[in-house]
Structures are given as C-alpha cells and as structure tokens.
Design an enzyme around this catalytic site. Structure first.
Site, PDB file in Angstrom:
ATOM      1  N   HIS A   1      -4.735   2.540  -3.574  1.00 12.23           N
ATOM      2  CA  HIS A   1      -4.793   3.885  -3.006  1.00 12.23           C
ATOM      3  C   HIS A   1      -5.487   4.817  -3.978  1.00 12.23           C
ATOM      4  O   HIS A   1      -4.888   5.703  -4.556  1.00 12.23           O
ATOM      5  CB  HIS A   1      -3.395   4.385  -2.655  1.00 12.23           C
ATOM      6  CG  HIS A   1      -2.849   3.682  -1.461  1.00 12.23           C
ATOM      7  ND1 HIS A   1      -3.376   3.872  -0.207  1.00 12.23           N
ATOM      8  CD2 HIS A   1      -1.885   2.754  -1.330  1.00 12.23           C
ATOM      9  CE1 HIS A   1      -2.735   3.092   0.643  1.00 12.23           C
ATOM     10  NE2 HIS A   1      -1.828   2.406  -0.015  1.00 12.23           N
TER      11      HIS A   1
ATOM     12  N   SER B   1       3.266   9.194  -5.270  1.00 12.31           N
ATOM     13  CA  SER B   1       4.662   9.544  -5.564  1.00 12.31           C
ATOM     14  C   SER B   1       5.072   9.018  -6.934  1.00 12.31           C
ATOM     15  O   SER B   1       5.880   9.640  -7.621  1.00 12.31           O
ATOM     16  CB  SER B   1       5.601   9.023  -4.480  1.00 12.31           C
ATOM     17  OG  SER B   1       5.474   7.644  -4.386  1.00 12.31           O
TER      18      SER B   1
ATOM     19  N   CYS C   1      -0.443 -10.648  -5.632  1.00  9.47           N
ATOM     20  CA  CYS C   1       0.207 -10.697  -6.946  1.00  9.47           C
ATOM     21  C   CYS C   1       1.115 -11.932  -6.991  1.00  9.47           C
ATOM     22  O   CYS C   1       1.868 -12.183  -6.046  1.00  9.47           O
ATOM     23  CB  CYS C   1       1.037  -9.436  -7.152  1.00  9.47           C
ATOM     24  SG  CYS C   1       1.978  -9.507  -8.686  1.00  9.47           S
TER      25      CYS C   1
ATOM     26  N   HIS D   1       6.280  -0.792   4.754  1.00 11.25           N
ATOM     27  CA  HIS D   1       5.395  -1.081   3.624  1.00 11.25           C
ATOM     28  C   HIS D   1       4.668  -2.416   3.848  1.00 11.25           C
ATOM     29  O   HIS D   1       5.277  -3.394   4.274  1.00 11.25           O
ATOM     30  CB  HIS D   1       6.210  -1.145   2.329  1.00 11.25           C
ATOM     31  CG  HIS D   1       5.361  -1.105   1.104  1.00 11.25           C
ATOM     32  ND1 HIS D   1       4.653  -2.207   0.669  1.00 11.25           N
ATOM     33  CD2 HIS D   1       5.063  -0.115   0.249  1.00 11.25           C
ATOM     34  CE1 HIS D   1       3.982  -1.883  -0.423  1.00 11.25           C
ATOM     35  NE2 HIS D   1       4.210  -0.606  -0.684  1.00 11.25           N
TER      36      HIS D   1
ATOM     37  N   GLU E   1       3.719  -4.684   1.898  1.00 11.07           N
ATOM     38  CA  GLU E   1       4.279  -5.847   1.183  1.00 11.07           C
ATOM     39  C   GLU E   1       5.418  -6.472   1.994  1.00 11.07           C
ATOM     40  O   GLU E   1       5.518  -7.702   2.103  1.00 11.07           O
ATOM     41  CB  GLU E   1       4.795  -5.422  -0.201  1.00 11.07           C
ATOM     42  CG  GLU E   1       5.357  -6.601  -0.982  1.00 11.07           C
ATOM     43  CD  GLU E   1       6.151  -6.175  -2.208  1.00 11.07           C
ATOM     44  OE1 GLU E   1       5.697  -5.285  -2.949  1.00 11.07           O
ATOM     45  OE2 GLU E   1       7.235  -6.740  -2.411  1.00 11.07           O
TER      46      GLU E   1
HETATM   47 FE1  F3S Z   1       2.721  -7.309  -8.921  1.00 11.57          FE
HETATM   48 FE2  F3S Z   1       4.609  -5.878  -9.991  1.00 11.57          FE
HETATM   49 FE3  F3S Z   1       2.260  -4.870  -9.698  1.00 11.57          FE
HETATM   50  S1  F3S Z   1       4.787  -7.208  -8.255  1.00 11.57           S
HETATM   51  S2  F3S Z   1       1.413  -5.845  -7.918  1.00 11.57           S
HETATM   52  S3  F3S Z   1       2.786  -6.590 -11.012  1.00 11.57           S
HETATM   53  S4  F3S Z   1       4.162  -3.782  -9.390  1.00 11.57           S
END
Ligand code: F3S
Length: 281
Positions: free
Chosen positions: A41, A223, A98, A126, A128
C-alpha cells in the site's frame, strides 16, 4: 546533528522479499507482468512499478481476462483456487507469499483435511485471511471480536484448530482464545502471529526515549504509522510525522543533537535513506 535509524523501520522481511521479487520479474520475467493485488500500500512504489510495465490485477475477474504473462502473488498470499486459475489459464506464477503466511496455509490445509474446524482469529475482510480460508477443505470460521467469540457455537464433538492472522494483536488473540477455552472445546492453538510489527514498535519506543527529536515516516492512511507516531510521541515530545523528505522541516530540527528515525511498514528504504541523508547534510 546525529541520526539514529531504527533497524526495523519500513518493510518487514516478507514485504521486502515480495517487492524485490516484483522488481526482479520486471527486469527478466515473462511479460506482461502482473501482481495479484497491489504489492504494497504505497502509491509511489506501485506507480514506479507501473512505469516498469507491472500491472495490478484487481481480483479474479481481471485475472480471468488475461491470456499470457506472469502473475506474482504478493506477501499476503491467496487461496488455492487462484493458483489453479493461473495454471488453467497457462500463465506463469511467481509466488512471493511470505513464508510465515505459507506456513499457515499448510497448517489449515492439513488440519481441516484431518476433520478439524479451522478458526481464524483476524479480520474477515483482510486479503491474508481470505487466502487462509482458501486453503481449508471445509469452511473456516473467522473471529475478530470478543463478542463474536462469545457467540461462537459448534457441537463439542468437533475438534478445533485455532490460528491467527499474522498481524493480529497478541493480547487480543489471547483474550479470544481464552473465551473459546471456557466453552471447553477439544482444540489446538497455533500462534501464527508474526512479531515484525511488535519489534518495529518496541524499537521505535526505545529510540524515541533516547533522542532529542524523532521522525516517523509513513503514508497518511497507514494505521501502523499512526500507531508508531503515537508510541514515539509518548516518549519524545519532539516527534514529527512526515510522508516523504519533502515534508521535512530542518528549521525545527536545527538545534537538535540526536535525531531518531523510524518508518511504517509500507515505507521503502529509499525514502528512509533520503530523510537520513537530508538530516545529515
Ligand atoms: Fe511476513 Fe510478518 Fe511481514 S508474516 S509479510 S514478515 S508482517
């Protein structure tokens, strides 16, 4: 003037890895290159990538319209059906999910196949969480508030597997698990919260407590940047919030000895370095 930059400022490991992947693909990937949703973002980064020919696909419908090229999955991850759609359409898939999120996918896939009810503690809207739901073989339940946890009901014969959105607050997660525990389900809890956010906040707090002025860099709608600003302001009354180096008012910092810098999760390293260089010159 001396400057101390937080090591955890800006992108976390997963986002850095995803952004690097997109730049690599823009250089040498099979064109055209798309990301499934904006990679982060941050408009500056998304625009820069656009100039390099990387386009953003907003959802399944847009994906169904493309016939060639590469689709990059961002760090949030996606459900299984998106991988299937990419493969059915004969497109290249580059997966920048990730690894911490990937681990949740593997867990819910395995546990739901073993007959457990998956409970995701997180925000249902969200992306994810959307992705995690997409790896469950039976519909998952998403709980975000104590009220939802209190209203949660299932036959006690069904075992639960509780996981969390990676960025969910640990204290709130514990509270919800406690509410579910009182209902005496047979349950397993996998704490899948990533500590990148917490580490960034802890380091910001520590640095703000040591410096004469603190700069917090981040997007105006971010945020997590607002939260950093709040934490730093509590420690250091000379805390300034800026979006880019253009907002930096060196006049107010002139007589300052030690300046601290931190940045929100979607602030590129380049912006942090520009601010650091400007403070030093
Ligand atoms: Fe992964 Fe943690 Fe960033 S899960 S995307 S390293 S906030």
């Amino acid at each position: 003037m001396q400057v101390k930059v937080a090591r955890s400022a800006g992108f976390c490991f997963g986002v850095q890895r995803a952004v690097d992947t997109v730049y690599e693909q823009a250089e040498q990937g099979v064109r055209p290159i798309y990301t499934y949703g904006p990679i982060i973002h941050n408009e500056v980064v998304v625009r820069d990538l656009e100039e390099k020919g990387v386009r953003v696909l907003n959802g399944k419908e847009e994906l169904s319209c493309i016939t060639e090229g590469t689709v990059i999955i961002r760090s949030h991850g996606v459900g299984r059906e998106i991988y299937e759609q990419i493969s059915e359409q004969g497109l290249h898939c580059v997966d920048a999910t990730c690894p911490f999120v990937k681990k949740i996918h593997r867990t819910v896939e395995r546990e739901s196949a073993a007959g457990k009810q998956i409970v995701i503690i997180g925000n249902d809207r969200h992306p994810e969480v959307e992705g995690i739901k997409g790896w469950c073989s039976t519909p998952a339940v998403v709980l975000e508030s104590p009220e939802q946890a209190r209203n949660f009901e299932l036959p006690k014969t069904v075992p639960l597997c509780i996981v969390s959105q990676t960025t969910f607050n640990y204290k709130k997660f514990q509270d919800l698990v406690e509410i579910l525990d009182k209902k005496r389900y047979d349950r397993s809890v996998v704490n899948t919260i990533c500590n990148a956010t917490e580490e960034r906040q802890a380091e910001a707090r520590q640095i703000a407590g040591e410096v004469d002025a603190m700069i917090v860099i981040g997007g105006s709608h971010s945020s997590n940047t607002q939260k950093l600003f709040e934490i730093c302001s509590n420690e250091c009354k000379n805390t300034y919030y800026i979006q880019t180096v253009e907002d930096l008012d060196l006049g107010v910092l002139r007589s300052t000895g030690l300046i601290g810098i931190t940045a929100g999760a979607s602030t590129p390293k380049k912006i942090i370095e520009e601010v650091q260089t400007r403070c030093l010159n």
